[in-house]
Motif scaffolding. Sequence first.
Motif, PDB file in Angstrom:
ATOM      1  N   THR A 130       0.832  -1.198   0.000  1.00  0.00           N
ATOM      2  CA  THR A 130       0.000   0.000   0.000  1.00  0.00           C
ATOM      3  C   THR A 130       0.871   1.254   0.000  1.00  0.00           C
ATOM      4  O   THR A 130       0.608   2.203  -0.736  1.00  0.00           O
ATOM      5  N   GLY A 131       1.919   1.226   0.795  1.00  0.00           N
ATOM      6  CA  GLY A 131       2.854   2.357   0.798  1.00  0.00           C
ATOM      7  C   GLY A 131       3.510   2.549  -0.560  1.00  0.00           C
ATOM      8  O   GLY A 131       3.679   3.673  -1.032  1.00  0.00           O
ATOM      9  N   GLY A 132       3.876   1.447  -1.204  1.00  0.00           N
ATOM     10  CA  GLY A 132       4.473   1.530  -2.529  1.00  0.00           C
ATOM     11  C   GLY A 132       3.507   2.103  -3.549  1.00  0.00           C
ATOM     12  O   GLY A 132       3.894   2.915  -4.401  1.00  0.00           O
ATOM     13  N   CYS A 133       2.240   1.722  -3.463  1.00  0.00           N
ATOM     14  CA  CYS A 133       1.237   2.271  -4.383  1.00  0.00           C
ATOM     15  C   CYS A 133       1.033   3.759  -4.140  1.00  0.00           C
ATOM     16  O   CYS A 133       0.905   4.545  -5.087  1.00  0.00           O
ATOM     17  N   LEU A 134       0.991   4.166  -2.887  1.00  0.00           N
ATOM     18  CA  LEU A 134       0.748   5.572  -2.579  1.00  0.00           C
ATOM     19  C   LEU A 134       1.949   6.457  -2.915  1.00  0.00           C
ATOM     20  O   LEU A 134       1.780   7.651  -3.167  1.00  0.00           O
TER      21      LEU A 134
END
Length: 107
Positions: free
Chosen positions: A55-59
């Motif tokens: 999720t952090g990578g997507c954001l």
Amino acid sequence: MLYLWWSLSILLIGFSVLLAVGQWWAIYWVPRTLNAQGQPRNYSMIPLLGGLIGTGGCLLAPSSTVQSLWWIPLVLDPGCGLLFGHLAVFLLTDAVKRYFGRKPNDD
């Protein structure tokens, strides 16, 4: 600077995919192996780690399309999807039992 954000995003998403695939593999294969006593082995999932990293990578990705897919790592990672899905079912079942079940003073 754009290359740095893409590199970091791809690194985090790739690590998340690696964790998710590893957990799904362990869920499938570990119980099929035997321990020293000849009994099936158990596997304990790592909650939240893979899903939150993905999720952090997507954001962090500079693309709004990738950012809008932030929820996918949380669903695909068994440490998030399965554990929290089971938790939701347990809490709903408990709430229904309390609401429709026997009252403490119904003796």
